[in-house]
Write an enzyme that holds these catalytic residues in place. Sequence first.
Site, short mmCIF file in Angstrom:
data_model
loop_
_atom_site.label_atom_id
_atom_site.label_comp_id
_atom_site.label_asym_id
_atom_site.label_seq_id
_atom_site.Cartn_x
_atom_site.Cartn_y
_atom_site.Cartn_z
CD GLN B 121 -2.54 1.25 2.67
OE1 GLN B 121 -1.93 1.07 3.70
NE2 GLN B 121 -3.83 1.52 2.65
CB SER B 156 3.37 -2.97 5.44
OG SER B 156 3.13 -2.04 6.45
CD GLU B 239 -5.50 0.29 6.17
OE1 GLU B 239 -5.79 1.22 5.39
OE2 GLU B 239 -4.36 0.09 6.59
C1 LIG Z 1 3.41 -0.55 11.36
C2 LIG Z 1 2.92 0.44 10.38
C3 LIG Z 1 2.62 0.02 9.09
C4 LIG Z 1 2.19 0.94 8.15
N1 LIG Z 1 1.96 0.49 6.89
C5 LIG Z 1 1.62 1.37 5.94
C6 LIG Z 1 1.49 0.94 4.58
O1 LIG Z 1 1.64 -0.24 4.26
N2 LIG Z 1 1.17 1.85 3.65
C7 LIG Z 1 0.97 3.15 3.96
O2 LIG Z 1 0.65 3.93 3.07
N3 LIG Z 1 1.10 3.61 5.23
C8 LIG Z 1 1.43 2.74 6.23
N4 LIG Z 1 1.59 3.19 7.52
C9 LIG Z 1 1.47 4.63 7.78
C10 LIG Z 1 0.34 5.05 8.68
O3 LIG Z 1 -0.88 5.03 8.00
C11 LIG Z 1 0.71 6.45 9.21
O4 LIG Z 1 1.82 6.30 10.05
C12 LIG Z 1 -0.40 7.12 9.97
O5 LIG Z 1 -1.47 7.46 9.13
C13 LIG Z 1 0.08 8.38 10.71
O6 LIG Z 1 0.78 9.26 9.89
P1 LIG Z 1 2.22 9.81 10.32
O7 LIG Z 1 3.03 8.63 10.71
O8 LIG Z 1 2.70 10.69 9.25
O9 LIG Z 1 1.96 10.65 11.63
P2 LIG Z 1 1.52 12.18 11.70
O10 LIG Z 1 0.38 12.40 10.81
O11 LIG Z 1 2.71 13.06 11.55
O12 LIG Z 1 1.01 12.25 13.19
C14 LIG Z 1 1.88 12.45 14.32
C15 LIG Z 1 1.02 12.64 15.55
O13 LIG Z 1 0.20 13.80 15.39
C16 LIG Z 1 -1.16 13.47 15.53
N5 LIG Z 1 -1.95 14.26 14.58
C17 LIG Z 1 -1.69 14.55 13.28
N6 LIG Z 1 -2.67 15.25 12.74
C18 LIG Z 1 -3.60 15.41 13.70
C19 LIG Z 1 -4.86 16.03 13.77
N7 LIG Z 1 -5.42 16.63 12.71
N8 LIG Z 1 -5.51 15.97 14.94
C20 LIG Z 1 -5.00 15.34 16.01
N9 LIG Z 1 -3.82 14.75 16.02
C21 LIG Z 1 -3.14 14.77 14.88
C22 LIG Z 1 -1.25 11.99 15.22
O14 LIG Z 1 -2.37 11.40 15.83
C23 LIG Z 1 0.05 11.48 15.78
O15 LIG Z 1 -0.12 11.28 17.16
C24 LIG Z 1 2.02 2.29 8.49
C25 LIG Z 1 2.31 2.72 9.79
C26 LIG Z 1 2.76 1.80 10.73
C27 LIG Z 1 3.06 2.31 12.11
#
Ligand SMILES: Cc1cc2nc3c(=O)[nH]c(=O)nc-3n(C[C@H](O)[C@H](O)[C@H](O)COP(=O)(O)OP(=O)(O)OC[C@H]3O[C@@H](n4cnc5c(N)ncnc54)[C@H](O)[C@@H]3O)c2cc1C
Lengths: 293, 377
Positions: B121, B156, B239
């Site tokens: 993805q 992933s 999902e």
């Molecule tokens: C094990 C794992 C597997 C994954 N696999 C995939 C994959 O296969 N493909 C893929 O595309 N993605 C994947 N992801 C990505 C995952 O979808 C994102 O990590 C997730 O959506 C959060 O985005 P970010 O990491 O950029 O955090 P950020 O968006 O930077 O968030 C950081 C912090 O800020 C908070 N925050 C951000 N915006 C807001 C808001 N508007 N209001 C309140 N709080 C907020 C969040 O809750 C979090 O606590 C994976 C993640 C993990 C951990």
Amino acid sequence: MRFQLTEDQRALRAATRQLLARHFNGEALRAAVEAPATLDRALWRELGAAGFFALRLPEAEGGVGLGLPEAVLAFEEAGRALLPGPLVATHLAAGEVPGAADGSVVVAAVDGGGPAEWLTQADVVRGDASGAVPLRSVDPLTPLHRVPGAQGATDPVAALLTAAEQLGTAVRVCELAAQHARTREQFGRPIGAFQAVQQLCARTLVRVEVARAAVYAAAVTADPVDIAAARLLADEAAVRGARDCLQVHGGMGFTWEAEVHLHLKRAWVRTHRAGENTESEEMLACDLVAGEA
Amino acid sequence: MDLTYTPEEEEFRARLREWLRGVLPSLPPKPSPDDWPGRRAYDLGWQRMLYDAGYGEVHWGASPTVRLIFLEETERAGAPYVGANFVGLLHAGPTIAAEGTQAQRVRWLAPILRGEQVWCQGFSEPDAGSDLAALRTRAWRDGDDYVVSGSKIWTSHAEVADWCELLVRTDPEAPKHRGISWLAMPMDAPGITVRPLRTLAGSAEFAEVFLDEVRVPVANRVGDENDGWRVTMVTLSFERGTAFVGEVVACRRVLVELACQARENGRWDDPVLRRRLGRLNAEFRALWRLTQWNVSEAEASGGVPGVGGSVFKLRYSHARQDLYDTAADVLGAESLDLDRPWVLDRLSSLSYTIAAGTSQIQHSIVAERILGLPRGR
Ligand SMILES: Cc1cc2nc3c(=O)[nH]c(=O)nc-3n(C[C@H](O)[C@H](O)[C@H](O)COP(=O)(O)OP(=O)(O)OC[C@H]3O[C@@H](n4cnc5c(N)ncnc54)[C@H](O)[C@@H]3O)c2cc1C
């Protein structure tokens, strides 16, 4: 598997909600608070006439002949409306205590070791209430007595119906919180647009839905372990939900005028009815190891 | 309200149970977590076995209840997890089934079911996580191809994937939700570089994917050009809505094992710990009931799971973390030993409140889409 309400069940729930809206609306609630510890006998008979107490009594015995799931839906509505009175005790007495089924007699019960509710107004008290001492009840709508030495096996049906009332409270406080969050404005916008407030409301809704699934399933299976689980989740949904609802209401939530405190206090009272949380937790822990040995 | 299954459903359950009893003992041993090619082969092999036995289509061909039974029984029997097939079976497949053209269905669905393809993805980007619609990976039209440049992160299984469900920006002028398209990108196309990232659990579960003028045929676009956000919502509802069903069963099994362990090492005598286990039992029983409720609802409304999935995911991801924290209390200091059971699970459970949309974002979804609160941000 169709784990959804049937048409009849939906209709029953809607009818119960309408009945309560007619006979126990916000005004009646306020009046009840002003006249503490008096039970509205007319309303009790209305409930009786509508089959609230005789819901599970076989038709041959003058009852409605429905089952636990239907009773749970009716009690959920009673909880939602914050209806006062020994509803569970009278419901359980239908068919055993003359007059309980049609609401002409009010039945209270001493059970499980918690404080006894509504001894003051009851026509019949089941269980040994000797030596009962009145408490200054935290819930203005539920008179309580401490009964020395009161204990005994908890009736799982009483626990389940209590859980259903708690679910109703949880549903109601979730509605109240969301309503307030949509309309109250600060900083030039509804407070519900602020994420911290959204979280309080969303958590409340999540607790409601998890508790609902547990309570309804326990009503279908009537399994004591399912009931214990439902009880824990419904208590949590009601008590936490009422607290969060109070928080969403701000200073207004801390006033006697707002309805929230009444929900919270009733939710507290119910957590001590029909066995306590620790008892449910122990039962569920034992269930985990029941398979072996 | 009814919790009994129809005779057909019970028959399906019995047949599946029987089949599992026959095949599970002859499965090869599970490869080690770091052996990616081994894991790929193992997971695809399992899917192939399911397909050959007639269970291939259960993820999107069967009714929600049959699927529930399938996940319950396979998990209960200790059958392999979907593993590397996660994206293909649980969200790319259902999305193509719901939104793809007939030609696209023919092209991709059968190979996914036969265990011939691993999908990944490619949604998140370094600067577009929670704010997924802020993604910047660009796609220009060049004849019958899109030319794609940009980068993805947290992908992933990228190292072993054949295909990627990729979100790209096809109209940089449009408002951010409007200019996105959903593409199926072959992972062996020239211009793709995969750089593994190590997770806090120590393994390379996900990766960064760099895209340098990668050519993807226009025919690989699912849904209309610039309509990718809507397609994405379909993907995300799968999902969040249905992907965790089997795991609840697994958690209930873990809980029973934990109680046994606690009895063996004496911690069972601590009433606080015991009651915590009891409360977790209530929690996972309720989550299972909620699963049955949601599945029945999906069955009644026929189709894509609703926002109720967010309700489930929120509660479940916290409950799962609670479960493994409790496991650590049962283990005591042994919970510091990576070779003990549950210790790696505890580490991986830390991702549950982040992956597939963080808990903070799910709270906003529940507040705005279910409770009707005004939009924040
Ligand atoms: C094990 C794992 C597997 C994954 N696999 C995939 C994959 O296969 N493909 C893929 O595309 N993605 C994947 N992801 C990505 C995952 O979808 C994102 O990590 C997730 O959506 C959060 O985005 P970010 O990491 O950029 O955090 P950020 O968006 O930077 O968030 C950081 C912090 O800020 C908070 N925050 C951000 N915006 C807001 C808001 N508007 N209001 C309140 N709080 C907020 C969040 O809750 C979090 O606590 C994976 C993640 C993990 C951990």
